[in-house]
Design a protein around this motif. Structure first.
Motif, PDB file in Angstrom:
ATOM      1  N   ASP A 213     -12.057  -0.278  -1.816  1.00 30.38           N
ATOM      2  CA  ASP A 213     -11.228   0.695  -2.537  1.00 30.38           C
ATOM      3  C   ASP A 213     -11.824   2.095  -2.541  1.00 30.38           C
ATOM      4  O   ASP A 213     -11.102   3.078  -2.682  1.00 30.38           O
ATOM      5  CB  ASP A 213     -10.974   0.232  -3.982  1.00 30.38           C
TER       6      ASP A 213
ATOM      7  N   HIS B 160      -6.309  -4.402   1.416  1.00 34.98           N
ATOM      8  CA  HIS B 160      -6.895  -3.125   1.824  1.00 34.98           C
ATOM      9  C   HIS B 160      -6.146  -2.550   3.023  1.00 34.98           C
ATOM     10  O   HIS B 160      -5.782  -1.361   3.040  1.00 34.98           O
ATOM     11  CB  HIS B 160      -8.378  -3.332   2.156  1.00 34.98           C
TER      12      HIS B 160
ATOM     13  N   ARG C 134     -13.530  -5.872  -3.066  1.00 35.39           N
ATOM     14  CA  ARG C 134     -12.393  -4.979  -3.311  1.00 35.39           C
ATOM     15  C   ARG C 134     -12.893  -3.598  -3.752  1.00 35.39           C
ATOM     16  O   ARG C 134     -12.411  -2.570  -3.290  1.00 35.39           O
ATOM     17  CB  ARG C 134     -11.467  -5.567  -4.376  1.00 35.39           C
TER      18      ARG C 134
ATOM     19  N   SER D 118     -10.150   3.746   0.309  1.00 36.06           N
ATOM     20  CA  SER D 118      -8.725   3.963   0.033  1.00 36.06           C
ATOM     21  C   SER D 118      -8.509   5.133  -0.911  1.00 36.06           C
ATOM     22  O   SER D 118      -7.625   5.965  -0.694  1.00 36.06           O
ATOM     23  CB  SER D 118      -8.098   2.702  -0.566  1.00 36.06           C
TER      24      SER D 118
END
Length: 194
Positions: free
Chosen positions: A64, A123, A60, A67
């Motif tokens: 991230d 995601h 993650r 993102s």
């Protein structure tokens, strides 16, 4: 063995990434992570209950990064078409760097991504949510035509998958890939214009 700084989940994730880089997903263990931190593996388990939870968290964290970088485009002041162009180019560039700058770690994360489908789904939901926001801005300004911005965002995401899906990573450094990306991007934007 005492550590110099307090043990935090972030420090554990940083150490896990280094262990994964050195050993790969198949050989990296929680004991290796603990050893790198100078603590017992039980101490690591106080922060992450299982090896799977630790691997999911490090996956993650890795996803991230992309993102977070792209979210700045969504909130920027540019017109929607420029945002969409910058967002898709940013996603492609981020993926190219992940695959090209550290191929061993990219391969390791590809294994972890396969293990953590829920993390990948989150995601993708985040990324398509960002795309939806840009497309909605374009609809609101009259630049884009879409009756369902979320459906359109998913279609744009799927249509450009060759430039961000890790399954295509081997293609991202080939001659002509930038021209192919520009052609798909131009076609996508023409299709969205009101």
């Amino acid at each position: 063995m005492a550590t110099a700084a307090p043990l935090t989940p972030e420090r554990i994730l940083e150490a896990t990434e280094e262990v994964l880089r050195r050993h790969g997903a198949a050989k990296a263990t929680v004991v290796d992570v603990a050893r790198a931190l100078g603590v017992s593996h039980g101490t690591v388990y106080r922060h992450f209950r299982t090896k799977a939870e630790l691997r999911g968290a490090v996956t993650r964290r890795w996803l991230d990064r992309t993102s977070r970088a792209l979210s700045a485009v969504v909130t920027g002041a540019e017109p929607p078409e420029a945002k969409l162009r910058a967002w898709l180019a940013g996603l492609f560039e981020a993926k190219q760097h992940k695959a090209g700058d550290d191929p061993e770690l990219f391969a390791t994360y590809s294994v972890l991504v396969d293990e953590n489908s829920d993390v990948v789904d989150d995601h993708i939901a985040d990324l398509t949510g960002q795309l939806t926001a840009i497309i909605q801005q374009g609809v609101d300004s009259g630049d884009f035509a879409s009756d369902a911005p979320a459906v359109t965002a998913r279609a744009v995401f799927d249509a450009t998958s060759r430039f961000h899906d890790p399954a295509y990573a081997a293609h991202w450094s080939r001659p002509g890939i930038e021209d192919a990306f520009a052609a798909v991007l131009d076609l996508t934007l023409r299709g969205l214009r009101a």
